[in-house]
Design an enzyme around this catalytic site. Structure first.
Site, mmCIF file in Angstrom:
data_model
loop_
_atom_site.group_PDB
_atom_site.id
_atom_site.type_symbol
_atom_site.label_atom_id
_atom_site.label_comp_id
_atom_site.label_asym_id
_atom_site.label_seq_id
_atom_site.Cartn_x
_atom_site.Cartn_y
_atom_site.Cartn_z
ATOM 1 C CB ALA A 11 -0.933 -0.002 1.209
ATOM 2 N NE ARG A 21 1.522 6.396 -11.423
ATOM 3 C CZ ARG A 21 1.877 5.283 -10.785
ATOM 4 N NH1 ARG A 21 3.056 4.725 -11.017
ATOM 5 N NH2 ARG A 21 1.062 4.734 -9.907
ATOM 6 C CB CYS A 42 1.219 -13.599 -1.968
ATOM 7 S SG CYS A 42 -0.028 -12.527 -1.204
ATOM 8 C CD1 TRP A 432 -25.851 -26.017 -21.443
ATOM 9 C CD2 TRP A 432 -26.057 -24.009 -20.498
ATOM 10 N NE1 TRP A 432 -26.920 -25.408 -22.046
ATOM 11 C CE2 TRP A 432 -27.070 -24.157 -21.477
ATOM 12 C CE3 TRP A 432 -26.004 -22.809 -19.785
ATOM 13 C CZ2 TRP A 432 -28.009 -23.173 -21.761
ATOM 14 C CZ3 TRP A 432 -26.940 -21.821 -20.061
ATOM 15 C CH2 TRP A 432 -27.926 -22.003 -21.026
#
Length: 442
Positions: A11, A21, A42, A432
């Site tokens: 974050a 930016r 991870c 399907w």
């Protein structure tokens, strides 16, 4: 404009780069208590079993890159201990020099992530007891996994616990998995969790459910895990008992937090205090299906919230639309996917719901290599709105979970799944799709 970001991983650096930016005149300082920036947590279980060659491979950008290429004052081994809201400044200590510092900010982002929960068990400080959250944790485990370590005990059966059970088994270690609850992976319903348990047992993981750890024994190094049901000899322990937001240093501020310590944020990632923002594993996450602030710390959410926080700090207003709780992990030969809410959560939230389950194939039955998919959908009993889905199988789980996540985000009904124009060819699907077949039963 002086921007300070506390935390240099997902974050924090997503925000810093967005500020960089958006605001050409920005003065950005990032304060990171660890040694590394911007890495993929991870991927750490796959470093330990050698699927990923080293911890260097999971680093997206080095500290030097942020300093030299983007002109960000990226500091390491810098621990923030206090935020002074009235004077808009942060204070802390440099862990290398032991010198204190104070810095003023115009806008502040708290992106301190989460820390592993370590209950105050007796013997918790013995050598050989590990957690897995950082690159340093990973290096510590790898240094400790010697040939003398034959038996590893994992405490906790969440995502990290399951991934590490596979990782340790793949390098030839005997693994015991202790879970105080009555199922593995509580983010799944119990009927689906049974498939996960069967896979663990099939791969010779010793699963101990409804067993609570009380401590550890050993003189200098751990040699056994003590539980309420007995003693489990072991050579190494991984504690994976969950995480909590790293926000204790904010306890004397007026920043509003929930009971777990996650910082309340709005759609702009603003906290209850002007010019103070929060994002990632230390913040709340609005859940679209539950329609309330939740806490589901995941890397995808951290990066999104970080980018949105950075944009808003630089006065480019965009909003965080929320989560539906989508995740997937590999567990031996199975892929475990889930999104939305479970049947257990629907009960707890007093939502009127119905359930459909189906055992199907991942592609056309006449094409070679067919595998079984176990699918469970939860939907509102009155409106038919899709509420959640869980899929477990060897192939095709990721494809269907992402379809369901998209349907949840758009608040579709289970019947509307039949109208989706999904990809079909015999090697990939039936005419399907399995999730459409379920919807036809409603």
């Amino acid at each position: 404009m002086k921007y300070i970001v506390i935390g240099g991983v997902a974050a924090g650096m997503s925000a810093a780069m967005e500020i960089n930016r958006t605001d050409e005149l920005a003065e950005i300082t990032v304060l990171e208590r660890g040694e590394n920036y911007s890495y993929g947590q991870c991927g750490l279980p796959y470093v330990i079993n050698g699927m990923v060659p080293s911890t260097d491979a999971v680093i997206a950008k080095t500290v030097e890159t942020f300093r030299e290429k983007y002109d960000i004052d990226a500091r390491v081994h810098t621990k923030v201990t206090k935020v002074d809201i009235r004077n808009q400044q942060v204070s802390g200590i440099n862990l290398d020099s032991n010198q204190s510092f104070t810095l003023k900010y115009d806008r502040l982002l708290i992106a301190t992530g989460s820390d592993p929960i370590l209950p105050k068990w007796s013997g918790i400080d013995l050598e050989g007891i590990h957690t897995l959250k950082t690159l340093e944790d990973t290096d510590g485990i790898m240094a400790d996994i010697t040939e003398e370590v034959k038996h590893v005990t994992i405490v906790g059966a969440g995502y990290i616990g399951l991934e590490m059970a596979e990782s340790f088994r793949s390098i030839g270690k005997k693994v015991t998995l202790i879970q105080r609850g009555d199922q593995l992976a509580k983010v799944f319903d119990q009927d689906m969790s049974k498939l996960i348990e069967n896979e663990a047992v099939y791969n010779q993981v010793d699963v101990k459910l409804e067993e609570e750890v009380t401590g550890f024994s050993g003189e200098k190094r751990v040699n056994a895990v003590i539980t309420d049901k007995g003693t489990c000899p072991t050579d190494l322990v991984l504690v994976s008992a969950g995480v909590r937001p790293n926000t204790k240093f904010l306890k004397d501020t007026a920043i509003q937090m929930n009971r777990e310590g996650a910082i309340h944020v709005n759609a702009y990632m603003e906290t209850s205090i002007p010019n103070v923002y929060a994002a990632g594993d230390c913040a709340t996450h609005y859940h679209i299906i539950k329609q309330l602030d939740d806490y589901i710390p995941l890397g995808t959410t951290s990066n999104k919230q970080g980018r949105i926080a950075g944009a808003n700090m630089a006065r480019n207003p965009i909003t965080f639309k929320g989560i539906v709780g989508t995740s997937i992990i590999k567990f031996f030969d199975l892929d475990l996917g889930r999104t939305g809410i479970t049947e257990t959560e629907a009960k707890r939230l007093n939502i009127s719901y119905k359930v459909e389950t189906r055992k199907d194939t991942d592609h056309a039955g006449y094409y070679p290599g067919v595998e079984t998919l176990h699918t469970k959908l939860i939907y509102h009993s009155k409106t038919g709105q899709l509420l959640g889905g869980q899929i477990i199988g060897k192939k095709g789980v990721d494809k269907r979970i992402d379809v369901l996540a998209t349907a949840l985000y758009n608040q579709m009904t289970i019947q509307q799944l039949q109208d989706l124009d999904l990809a079909y060819a015999p090697p990939y699907n039936s005419v399907w799709d399995p999730i459409q077949k379920i919807s036809r039963k409603t």
